[in-house]
Structure formats: structure tokens, C-alpha cells
Design a protein around this motif. Structure first.
Motif, PDB file in Angstrom:
ATOM      1  N   GLU A  52     -43.852  63.244 -36.267  1.00 56.04           N
ATOM      2  CA  GLU A  52     -43.194  63.498 -34.995  1.00 56.04           C
ATOM      3  C   GLU A  52     -42.495  64.841 -35.023  1.00 56.04           C
ATOM      4  OE1 GLU A  52     -38.798  61.598 -35.475  1.00 56.04           O
ATOM      5  OE2 GLU A  52     -40.326  60.243 -34.702  1.00 56.04           O
ATOM      6  N   ASP A  55     -35.772  66.985 -34.258  1.00 61.10           N
ATOM      7  CA  ASP A  55     -34.716  67.093 -33.255  1.00 61.10           C
ATOM      8  C   ASP A  55     -34.577  68.526 -32.764  1.00 61.10           C
ATOM      9  OD1 ASP A  55     -33.871  64.460 -33.024  1.00 61.10           O
ATOM     10  OD2 ASP A  55     -32.482  64.607 -34.701  1.00 61.10           O
ATOM     11  N   TYR A 108     -41.945  61.603 -30.965  1.00 54.45           N
ATOM     12  CA  TYR A 108     -40.502  61.851 -31.015  1.00 54.45           C
ATOM     13  C   TYR A 108     -39.790  61.014 -29.956  1.00 54.45           C
ATOM     14  CZ  TYR A 108     -35.971  64.073 -30.539  1.00 54.45           C
ATOM     15  OH  TYR A 108     -34.617  64.287 -30.453  1.00 54.45           O
TER      16      TYR A 108
END
Length: 526
Positions: A52, A55, A108
Motif C-alpha cells: 500500500e 501515509d 491505503y
């Protein structure tokens, strides 16, 4: 109001998206035909790790054009389509970004999103509203499915009684009704393109009321320069002549009048909503010498697309008219344009939403009590980009405490909240709030018949609000207004119907007549 299908959330999220599909390798078992196999310890099955985005990647991409979108804003099942749309917008935007693979961004958001969103109770109280309202419904002549984009209670034909001005952005009709007549009916004043908002003014100063019309120019979202500002010049016999004051711009959603440069001539503030590549906030400088040939010079104040409303008010009490703009799309912000004189303005941010999923729809400049400074009553509930009910939507109060940004207070959650107006229903100086909703088909998520479609928030002595439903299930209202329609000293409500082709209700507007309070016992608690 917001054009119902024009505020696309994924124009906002064009910078948020991406990821590798979750994979897993199953382990087979060998069964012997005549006897159980001996026990052999098996290694743990291999499961491919989800790859994924990080952040940092998600936040950087979102920050390229809007606030970060928290994964909890949407259920898990929605995020793949949202990310795919976002990458398409990203490709069109030509931003200097290097996004991760799309599937990584998908994972994500999916890995952090809830399976479903919690549903919010529709009505805070089960008691009936302390004030009784009797609905009186009216149809638009010859129209099976009216699409009423704006209702406005105004003094147009009478200085003593309120007229109802309405526009249908489907048929193009700008209509007048005199509710105080024995047999109220609609009179068509003009037939334009796709009118979205009206304002009664005296633009030329001849003592006869005129009407300013924001004409979107196209029903559906487009970047085509089809928007117009129309001046319906009033005549003594009650007729109107249309003049085009601005054209060749994106879809126009609001126009307001004030003398911004102090030269004694009325200028205009214009909300050019546009779509993706068009849109701005303009002020039109009045340079008219002959009103049979009006001349206005446009000046761009802000280049962002998605502006819905530009109401005028002297915000800093310096004698010069300012205005406030609601900018939707990826911005979800309310901005004050403070007049410095000479056509110069300074922008001050009143409010910015925490997420582009908020869905801005409308603002009203008002007070909620006699002791307060004017603030902003803000409705956010647009779901026509992504038809998912989300609890961050509803009615907000933005209070002026002497600095920017204003203090934000959420009054109530309301799915599809399109318009909120303040009104002193109890005549005690404490204003309540009427609000209406417009939603797409939400049957995938909840039972639409239980949704509040019209609510009244009754303000108590301590400043809190009690919520009551005036109507449930008919979430097809894009606009409302409040005032003493019948001249009896009571505050009434008018709502407009935004009827889709499948909607059986052919009502154009409903007048909700205030017929008084229910009982002393209910009233005594306020």
C-alpha cells in the motif's frame, strides 16, 4: 444554492489515490482414498503482503490541491471507485506529482476505511414540533417534473406583502406568485436558460423593482462558457425586459448588488461556479451611461472554481459593502472579501472544512440572537458526487468572535442538507433554523422513507437547539425561505421541489403555513 450535480468531490480528490490488489495463495490438502493420512505438521500458509501507499504519499497527494481525506469518510466498498476517479483527474490536471501505483493507493484507503458508516438518528426528538405548519402545495403550469432551484420571499409587486419568486432550472421559467391573493398561481415573468438564483434590486435607480438572475446556462456540469448574468429590468406595468450583463463565462450560480467602489453606481458580485477548468469570483464594475445599453466591466477576485453564493454584508462595519463567498469543490471554504475601497478587496478565511467530502451547499448571513454579531449559517450535504450518507454533513453555525477564522459549531447532522434559513418563529429574539434536504437514491445504505427531509431547529434559552421533523422521506428540496407569507404576524416557510423524472410528486412549491403553537405545556419548556 449548489447546483445539485455540480460539486464533484473527486475534482477535489484528484490528488488523492492509488495501490496493489490484496492477494492470497491458498494451500491445498491431499486426501488418500482409503485411509486417513498421517498427521504431518503443515507450515503456515503464505499470504502475500498487502502493498500500500505510505501515509506520506497519501497526504502529499491530497495536499496538492485540498485537505487530506480521512479514509473513515467513506465505507470500504466505495474507495476503489473514488481512487480510480481521482487518478483520472490527476492525469487531467498535469500536476508535477509522481504518484505510487494506483492499487497501492486503493489499499491505503481500503485498509483504513470502515466496512460501513454509522447511521445518525434522523430526529433528535419524537415529540411533534411545538409550532404547527399546514402545507399548501402548488404546481407549475404545464410542467410534470418541476426542478425548482431557488425560492425567494420578496417585496416585488407589494411593499406590504411578501411575494414568492421562484425559478425552475429545468424549464428556464422565472415565476412570481402572490400568496395573499384569493387564488394564488404562478405567473411566468421570463423564460431563460437554466436560472439558479434570483435577487430583487433596483439596479438603475428608477424606483421600479428589477430582478437579477444567475443563469447557469446548462443543467448538467460542464466547463462550457454558457453562464450569464441577466438583468430583468422592471417596468411600471409589471413586465420585464431581459438584458445580459455578463456572458462567456462558466456556469453562474449567484449575483448580488452593492456599490463596491463608492462611485454612486450599483456594482455586482458574481459567483461563477464553472466546473473543473472554469470558475471564479468576479465583481462587475458599473460603467453604464445609458441604461438601455448597460455596461459592466468584470474584475476577477479569485480564480477558484465552485463558488455557490456571494451574499453582501458590511462585515467590519466601516460603511463599505463586503461580501462572503462559499467555495465548494475541493476547497469547502467560506471566505470574506473585505472591501478596501476603490474596487480592492482583501480575502479572510472564515471557515475551511476538514474534508473535501463535506459537500458545501449554501450559506446565509444572519444572527441567531440579538446579542450576537452576524455570522454564517452553513449547510453542507451534497451527495451527488458520491451517494454515501456521511455524518460530517449537516447544519453549521460559524460565529464571529472578532477574528478569523470564525468559531465553528455544528447544530445538527442532516444527510443531504441543501439549504438552511434562520427565522424568529417564536418572536422572542432567538432565531430557529429551517433546513431542507436533497439526496440521490440511498437505498443501498438506509431506508430513505425514514430520513428527515424538512426540519426545524428550535432555539432554547440556553442557546441549544431542539430538532423537529416537519416532513420525512421526500428528500427532494433544494431550496427554502421563511417569512410572514400570509400577513398574520406568524413566520411561515416555503420549500421548492427538485423533482427527478422518477419522482411521482408534481408539486413545484409548498407553502408551510404557521397555524400557531400546539399547547402551553410544550411552549412553556422554551
Amino acid at each position: 444554492m449548489s447546483n445539485s450535480s455540480g460539486r464533484f468531490f473527486w475534482k477535489a480528490v484528484l490528488s488523492c489515490a492509488g495501490a496493489v490488489a490484496l492477494g492470497a495463495v491458498g494451500v491445498g490438502y491431499l486426501w488418500l482414498p482409503k485411509q486417513d493420512p498421517p498427521y504431518v505438521p503443515q507450515p503456515k500458509p503464505f499470504i502475500a503482503q498487502t502493498v500500500e501507499a505510505t501515509d506520506q504519499q497519501a497526504h502529499e497527494m491530497c495536499a496538492a490541491c485540498h485537505a487530506y481525506t480521512d479514509p473513515s469518510n467513506f465505507p470500504r466498498s466505495v474507495w476503489r471507485s473514488q481512487v480510480e476517479n481521482g487518478y483520472e483527474f490527476l492525469a487531467k490536471a498535469h500536476l508535477p506529482l509522481h504518484p505510487p501505483p494506483r492499487e497501492q493507493m486503493v489499499h491505503y484507503f481500503e485498509n483504513r476505511a470502515p466496512k460501513s458508516l454509522p447511521q445518525v438518528p434522523d430526529t433528535d426528538r419524537t415529540e411533534p414540533c411545538p409550532v404547527r405548519f399546514q402545507p399548501v402545495r402548488f404546481r407549475e403550469p404545464g410542467v410534470a417534473h418541476p426542478v425548482i432551484s431557488n425560492v425567494n420571499l420578496v417585496h416585488l409587486s407589494s411593499q406590504k406583502r411578501l411575494d414568492l419568486l421562484a425559478c425552475d432550472m429545468g424549464t428556464g421559467n422565472v415565476m412570481l406568485m402572490k400568496p395573499y391573493e384569493a387564488s394564488p398561481h404562478f405567473q411566468i415573468l421570463a423564460k431563460l436558460g437554466h436560472p439558479g438564483h434570483t435577487q430583487v434590486v433596483d439596479l438603475d435607480g428608477d424606483g421600479i423593482k428589477d430582478i437579477l438572475v444567475a443563469d447557469l446556462g446548462e443543467f448538467h456540469p460542464t466547463d462550457a462558457k454558457v453562464g450569464r448574468v441577466i438583468w430583468l429590468r422592471g417596468h411600471a406595468d409589471g413586465t420585464y425586459t431581459p438584458y445580459t450583463l455578463l456572458s462567456g463565462v462558466g456556469r453562474v450560480t449567484d449575483v448580488e448588488m452593492a456599490d463596491f467602489d463608492g462611485d454612486g453606481l450599483n456594482d455586482l458580485a458574481v459567483a461563477e461556479f464553472g466546473h473543473e477548468r472554469t470558475g471564479s469570483i468576479l465583481w462587475l464594475q458599473n460603467r453604464t451611461k445609458d441604461w438601455s445599453h448597460p455596461k459592466f466591466i468584470p474584475h476577477q477576485l479569485d480564480s477558484r472554481a465552485g463558488t455557490i453564493h456571494v451574499p453582501v454584508c458590511d462585515l467590519n462595519h466601516d460603511g463599505r459593502p463586503d461580501f462572503t463567498a462559499l467555495i465548494s469543490n475541493e476547497y469547502e471554504t467560506v471566505v470574506a472579501f473585505i472591501n478596501q475601497g476603490g474596487g480592492r478587496f482583501v480575502e479572510k478565511t472564515i471557515f475551511t472544512g476538514s474534508s473535501p467530502a463535506l459537500g458545501s451547499d449554501s450559506i446565509q448571513l444572519t444572527r441567531l440572537s440579538p446579542t450576537q454579531k452576524p455570522g454564517v449559517l452553513y449547510a453542507a450535504g451534497d451527495m451527488f458526487d458520491t451517494a454515501v450518507p456521511r455524518s460530517l454533513q449537516g447544519i453549521y453555525w460559524l460565529a464571529d468572535h472578532g477574528s478569523y477564522p470564525y468559531t465553528t459549531r455544528k447544530l445538527t447532522t442532516m444527510y443531504g442538507a441543501m439549504r438552511a434559513v434562520a427565522a424568529d418563529v417564536n418572536h422572542n429574539g432567538r432565531l430557529g433554523v429551517f433546513a431542507v434536504s436533497l439526496t440521490p437514491d440511498l437505498r443501498r445504505w438506509l431506508k430513505p422513507a425514514t430520513l428527515d427531509s424538512i426540519i426545524y431547529l428550535d432555539q432554547r434559552k440556553d442557546g441549544s437547539f431542539e430538532r423537529y421533523a416537519l416532513e420525512k422521506g421526500s428528500c427532494n428540496h433544494a431550496t427554502c425561505d421563511a417569512g410572514d407569507i400570509y400577513g398574520d404576524g406568524k413566520t411561515d416557510l416555503v420549500t421548492g421541489n427538485f423533482n427527478f423524472g422518477s419522482t411521482p410528486d408534481q408539486t413545484a412549491v409548498t407553502l408551510w403555513r404557521n397555524v400557531g403553537r400546539r399547547s402551553v405545556s410544550v411552549a412553556s419548556r422554551r
